[in-house]
Write an enzyme that holds these catalytic residues in place. Sequence first.
Site, mmCIF file in Angstrom:
data_model
loop_
_atom_site.group_PDB
_atom_site.id
_atom_site.type_symbol
_atom_site.label_atom_id
_atom_site.label_comp_id
_atom_site.label_asym_id
_atom_site.label_seq_id
_atom_site.Cartn_x
_atom_site.Cartn_y
_atom_site.Cartn_z
ATOM 1 N N ASN A 1 2.210 10.432 -8.235
ATOM 2 C CA ASN A 1 1.102 9.510 -7.977
ATOM 3 C C ASN A 1 -0.234 10.165 -7.640
ATOM 4 O O ASN A 1 -1.171 9.492 -7.229
ATOM 5 C CB ASN A 1 1.497 8.535 -6.866
ATOM 6 N N THR A 2 -0.298 11.488 -7.747
ATOM 7 C CA THR A 2 -1.568 12.184 -7.548
ATOM 8 C C THR A 2 -1.838 12.945 -8.830
ATOM 9 O O THR A 2 -1.018 13.782 -9.242
ATOM 10 C CB THR A 2 -1.478 13.159 -6.344
ATOM 11 N N PHE B 1 -0.164 9.117 -1.532
ATOM 12 C CA PHE B 1 -0.382 9.882 -0.286
ATOM 13 C C PHE B 1 -1.357 9.182 0.670
ATOM 14 O O PHE B 1 -2.357 9.753 1.110
ATOM 15 C CB PHE B 1 -0.914 11.285 -0.590
ATOM 16 N N THR C 1 3.964 12.761 3.155
ATOM 17 C CA THR C 1 3.138 13.898 2.799
ATOM 18 C C THR C 1 1.745 13.726 3.388
ATOM 19 O O THR C 1 1.134 12.661 3.247
ATOM 20 C CB THR C 1 3.061 14.041 1.261
ATOM 21 N N SER D 1 5.641 17.682 5.236
ATOM 22 C CA SER D 1 5.415 17.748 3.796
ATOM 23 C C SER D 1 3.919 17.828 3.527
ATOM 24 O O SER D 1 3.149 16.985 3.983
ATOM 25 C CB SER D 1 6.023 16.493 3.145
ATOM 26 N N GLY E 1 7.589 9.968 3.501
ATOM 27 C CA GLY E 1 7.084 8.772 2.830
ATOM 28 C C GLY E 1 7.160 7.538 3.700
ATOM 29 O O GLY E 1 6.334 6.647 3.594
ATOM 30 N N ASN F 1 7.090 3.103 -6.270
ATOM 31 C CA ASN F 1 5.870 3.206 -5.454
ATOM 32 C C ASN F 1 4.831 4.048 -6.185
ATOM 33 O O ASN F 1 5.156 4.978 -6.916
ATOM 34 C CB ASN F 1 6.183 3.763 -4.062
ATOM 35 N N LYS G 1 9.467 21.083 -2.951
ATOM 36 C CA LYS G 1 10.128 19.852 -3.427
ATOM 37 C C LYS G 1 9.849 19.654 -4.908
ATOM 38 O O LYS G 1 8.691 19.650 -5.327
ATOM 39 C CB LYS G 1 9.633 18.648 -2.631
ATOM 40 N N ASN H 1 12.168 14.462 -5.860
ATOM 41 C CA ASN H 1 11.185 13.420 -5.604
ATOM 42 C C ASN H 1 11.521 12.181 -6.476
ATOM 43 O O ASN H 1 12.578 12.142 -7.115
ATOM 44 C CB ASN H 1 9.778 13.952 -5.922
ATOM 45 N N SER I 1 5.098 14.759 -6.515
ATOM 46 C CA SER I 1 4.821 13.320 -6.508
ATOM 47 C C SER I 1 4.136 12.937 -7.827
ATOM 48 O O SER I 1 3.231 13.633 -8.278
ATOM 49 C CB SER I 1 3.914 12.948 -5.342
ATOM 50 N N ASN J 1 4.818 19.907 -1.449
ATOM 51 C CA ASN J 1 5.098 18.802 -2.368
ATOM 52 C C ASN J 1 4.228 18.971 -3.608
ATOM 53 O O ASN J 1 3.017 18.750 -3.558
ATOM 54 C CB ASN J 1 4.830 17.457 -1.669
ATOM 55 N N GLY K 1 18.639 8.458 -4.047
ATOM 56 C CA GLY K 1 19.702 7.495 -4.321
ATOM 57 C C GLY K 1 20.874 7.502 -3.371
ATOM 58 O O GLY K 1 21.934 6.976 -3.724
HETATM 59 C C1 LIG Z 1 7.389 4.280 -0.433
HETATM 60 C C2 LIG Z 1 7.742 5.720 -0.706
HETATM 61 C C3 LIG Z 1 6.838 6.704 -0.361
HETATM 62 C C4 LIG Z 1 7.140 8.045 -0.600
HETATM 63 N N1 LIG Z 1 6.256 9.005 -0.218
HETATM 64 C C5 LIG Z 1 6.589 10.306 -0.358
HETATM 65 C C6 LIG Z 1 5.720 11.324 0.088
HETATM 66 O O1 LIG Z 1 4.660 11.052 0.640
HETATM 67 N N2 LIG Z 1 6.102 12.613 -0.105
HETATM 68 C C7 LIG Z 1 7.276 12.953 -0.709
HETATM 69 O O2 LIG Z 1 7.587 14.138 -0.837
HETATM 70 N N3 LIG Z 1 8.125 12.003 -1.143
HETATM 71 C C8 LIG Z 1 7.803 10.700 -0.980
HETATM 72 N N4 LIG Z 1 8.666 9.744 -1.416
HETATM 73 C C9 LIG Z 1 9.904 10.171 -2.093
HETATM 74 C C10 LIG Z 1 11.085 10.269 -1.133
HETATM 75 O O3 LIG Z 1 10.868 11.197 -0.097
HETATM 76 C C11 LIG Z 1 12.358 10.678 -1.903
HETATM 77 O O4 LIG Z 1 12.190 11.977 -2.430
HETATM 78 C C12 LIG Z 1 12.656 9.740 -3.068
HETATM 79 O O5 LIG Z 1 12.305 8.423 -2.740
HETATM 80 C C13 LIG Z 1 14.126 9.775 -3.459
HETATM 81 O O6 LIG Z 1 14.946 9.400 -2.374
HETATM 82 P P1 LIG Z 1 15.534 7.909 -2.181
HETATM 83 O O7 LIG Z 1 16.188 7.503 -3.464
HETATM 84 O O8 LIG Z 1 16.465 8.023 -1.003
HETATM 85 O O9 LIG Z 1 14.367 7.047 -1.871
HETATM 86 C C14 LIG Z 1 8.379 8.391 -1.202
HETATM 87 C C15 LIG Z 1 9.276 7.385 -1.562
HETATM 88 C C16 LIG Z 1 8.982 6.062 -1.324
HETATM 89 C C17 LIG Z 1 9.973 5.001 -1.715
#
Ligand SMILES: Cc1cc2nc3c(=O)[nH]c(=O)nc-3n(C[C@H](O)[C@H](O)[C@H](O)COP(=O)(O)O)c2cc1C
Length: 348
Positions: free
Chosen positions: A181-182, A118, A89, A143, A66, A114, A220, A249, A179, A176, A302
């Site tokens: 958002n898709t 993707f 991803t 991913s 991400g 967010n 994931k 995620n 997510s 993945n 987290g």
């Molecule tokens: C801005 C942003 C973009 C992300 N994009 C992806 C992504 O493209 N693919 C994915 O598997 N997770 C994505 N994530 C999720 C993170 O990989 C992670 O699983 C999630 O944020 C929880 O971890 P954290 O609390 O350390 O952020 C994204 C998270 C953020 C904040």
Amino acid sequence: MLYERVVRPILFRGDPEAAHDRTLASLQRVSRHPRLLALLSPLFRVGHPTTVFGLSFPNRVGLAPGLDKDGLALPAWQALGFGFIEVGTVTRHGQPGNPAPRLFRLPASEAVINRMGFVNRGAEALAGQLAGVGPLRVPIGISLGKSAVTPVAEAAEDYLASLRLLYRHGDYFVVNVSSPNTEGLRSLQGRDELSALLGQLRTEIETLAGEATPKPLLVKVAPDLSEAAIADALEVCQKHEVAGVVATNTTTERGGLDPRDAAAAGERGGLSGRPLAARTRDVVAFIHRESGGHLPIIGVGGVSAPDDALRLFDAGANLVQLCTGLIYHGPGLVRRINRTVRRAGRSG
Ligand SMILES: Cc1cc2nc3c(=O)[nH]c(=O)nc-3n(C[C@H](O)[C@H](O)[C@H](O)COP(=O)(O)O)c2cc1C
């Protein structure tokens, strides 16, 4: 604490996505300067090697997908002390993502919402980018997701096309399906849908591997699945010899937020950061229990202090990843976790 006192206040003055783009551009510039990388590396590098799903990791703290979707700054992430890096991803077709604004800070909760959707340059561009990176000491995960233009019913072909383009450039691959958002993506976590998808990916990986050992394929999952749904997904993963599970995620839930973040909390999208920590730990513990400890787990969600990482390892994670914690605490967090883990003797 230089990051929290000096860098973060500057970054947080502006728009979140612009701050992210500027940071990534800086890291991309750093990646082109071997002398700078050589200076940075000893400041951040902390070793406590481990082997998980057949791969050797110099330490157990990775960059979550991400933050560097197109793999633009791999040497810099390595120099900042990460023991593995997950790019993406990535989708078969390059795509602009959702309309902006699509990234929101919830500072009092140390969280982010967010709905990027993707944003990426596509699998072919990522393959070109990875082919141009010199040798790295850390494993690279890729991913894989579904392009927005591809109907969910045709998702498998989309994942397969990306896998074919990227197979030789990654050390492990993550499907993945989690997510938020898709549209329709999370429905691929259902027992039948997941089984059909993983069956095809597994066959393809075996073909791509030829005589060699097939590279690890992971799945994931979302933190919003019930235990019964996770148990179903695990059964399917085991049937298709999936090498591990990434949990979790972002969440569509809004629990545990500081009231001062109420305005941003109403934004659509996936929540990440500190409020996700407890749920992530529960999901990791459940997967560990349910799989009898036989399925490797990457715990993500987290992690904002060394203790969060230790608790994920205690719950059964073999590796952890950071995303939002990095936004709030900078690369010093990676070093602090690694030192704590090494001191605690949790070398995997
Ligand atoms: C801005 C942003 C973009 C992300 N994009 C992806 C992504 O493209 N693919 C994915 O598997 N997770 C994505 N994530 C999720 C993170 O990989 C992670 O699983 C999630 O944020 C929880 O971890 P954290 O609390 O350390 O952020 C994204 C998270 C953020 C904040």
